[in-house]
Design an enzyme around this catalytic site. Structure first.
Site, PDB file in Angstrom:
ATOM      1  N   ALA A   1       0.966  -1.152  -0.002  1.00  0.00           N
ATOM      2  CA  ALA A   1       0.196  -0.130  -0.082  1.00  0.00           C
ATOM      3  C   ALA A   1       0.831   1.323  -0.046  1.00  0.00           C
ATOM      4  O   ALA A   1       1.995   1.088   0.711  1.00  0.00           O
ATOM      5  CB  ALA A   1      -0.856  -0.030   1.194  1.00  0.00           C
TER       6      ALA A   1
ATOM      7  N   GLY B   1       0.428  -5.523   0.568  1.00  0.00           N
ATOM      8  CA  GLY B   1      -0.567  -5.105  -0.276  1.00  0.00           C
ATOM      9  C   GLY B   1      -0.015  -5.888  -1.913  1.00  0.00           C
ATOM     10  O   GLY B   1      -1.011  -6.154  -2.546  1.00  0.00           O
TER      11      GLY B   1
ATOM     12  N   GLU C   1      -0.861  -9.276  -1.721  1.00  0.00           N
ATOM     13  CA  GLU C   1      -2.139  -9.615  -1.909  1.00  0.00           C
ATOM     14  C   GLU C   1      -2.713  -9.456  -3.269  1.00  0.00           C
ATOM     15  O   GLU C   1      -3.516 -10.281  -3.745  1.00  0.00           O
ATOM     16  CB  GLU C   1      -2.955  -8.654  -1.000  1.00  0.00           C
ATOM     17  CG  GLU C   1      -2.428  -9.076   0.730  1.00  0.00           C
ATOM     18  CD  GLU C   1      -3.206  -7.778   1.541  1.00  0.00           C
ATOM     19  OE1 GLU C   1      -4.234  -8.351   2.133  1.00  0.00           O
ATOM     20  OE2 GLU C   1      -2.530  -7.023   1.898  1.00  0.00           O
TER      21      GLU C   1
ATOM     22  N   GLU D   1       2.895  -6.442   7.889  1.00  0.00           N
ATOM     23  CA  GLU D   1       1.703  -5.462   8.282  1.00  0.00           C
ATOM     24  C   GLU D   1       1.856  -5.573  10.022  1.00  0.00           C
ATOM     25  O   GLU D   1       1.418  -4.429  10.452  1.00  0.00           O
ATOM     26  CB  GLU D   1       0.448  -6.089   7.826  1.00  0.00           C
ATOM     27  CG  GLU D   1      -0.077  -5.660   6.543  1.00  0.00           C
ATOM     28  CD  GLU D   1       0.674  -6.531   5.494  1.00  0.00           C
ATOM     29  OE1 GLU D   1       0.367  -6.233   4.361  1.00  0.00           O
ATOM     30  OE2 GLU D   1       1.326  -7.650   5.726  1.00  0.00           O
TER      31      GLU D   1
END
Length: 257
Positions: free
Chosen positions: A59, A112, A115, A135
């Site tokens: 992210a 992310g 992901e 995270e």
């Protein structure tokens, strides 16, 4: 940021945002635009990165930090929830595309970015690839659907190790665990993906779509639980403090565990 091309039934998305394809509002806008323009005759999507550092660091934490700083604390939950909902819509749509989706991974594939890679049907890793969920260092859990998607593919022992240790694994271990389907030398990932796309394109389209729908379902209930947990944890002061440390860091690669 994202270079899109289409030829002979194959969509290619080349992620090209320096420093390493951080996922923020700009990238989401481009992914959303692509998802509204998928050719109905397409049979394959190849997702890869042109950035030297890797596939994606995760992210856009600087954007997230600034957004939270600009938002009253009592509204943090709503702001994070809106962002996560948007992320999930994009990730879920890629996950369930009626195409064969192939991710080509080199270098960093963290948070992310990991992901995003997990939405693909098949992952091809170059030897430099490293996968990680850092995270917990931020006081949160993966929030883009990573754990439910990973649970479809690998055993819980590896998931617990990745999540609770924050350590990364390389291409060889990812192959042994069944996370990736093949490992190739540096610079050969895209060539391998195109070869696989050509093979996939030989099959009857209806049968191919039916086969994917049969073997790959969306873990909707677990995704919803993950979303709720992420939003809950994101409202704690620990996240803002960790993001502040990240933004102020002078480390060239502050995302590394």
């Amino acid at each position: 940021m994202i270079v899109m091309s289409y030829q002979d039934g194959v969509h290619e998305l080349a992620l090209g945002a320096p420093p390493c394809n951080e996922i923020g509002s700009a990238m989401l806008t481009e992914l959303e635009a692509f998802l509204t323009s998928v050719d109905p005759e397409a049979h394959t999507l190849i997702l890869h990165s042109t950035q030297r550092g890797g596939f994606c660091t995760g992210a856009d934490l600087r954007e997230l930090y600034q957004g939270l700083c600009d938002t009253p604390p009592e509204q943090h939950g709503a702001r994070v929830g809106d962002f996560i909902d948007r992320i999930h819509r994009v990730m879920d749509t890629i996950d369930m595309l009626p195409l064969t989706t192939i991710g080509v991974i080199h270098g960093v594939c963290f948070g992310g970015g990991f992901e995003l890679a997990l939405t693909c049907d098949i992952l091809i890793a170059e030897k430099s690839a490293r996968f990680c969920f850092p995270e917990l260092r931020l006081g949160i859990v993966p929030g883009f659907g990573g754990i439910p998607r990973l649970r479809r593919d690998v055993g819980n022992a590896l998931i617990r190790d990745l999540l609770l240790s924050g350590r990364s694994i390389g291409a060889a271990k990812a192959l042994a665990a069944g996370l990736v389907s093949q490992v190739v030398i540096a610079g050969e990932g895209l060539l391998a993906a195109r070869s696989l796309a050509a093979q996939s394109g030989k099959f009857d389209g209806h049968a191919r779509r039916a086969a994917k729908a049969f073997i790959k379902q969306l873990p909707a209930e677990e995704l919803a639980r993950e979303r709720a947990l992420f939003v809950e944890l994101a409202q704690r002061p620990a996240l803002l403090a960790a993001l502040k440390r990240f933004v102020e860091s002078t480390d060239l690669r502050p995302y590394l565990p």
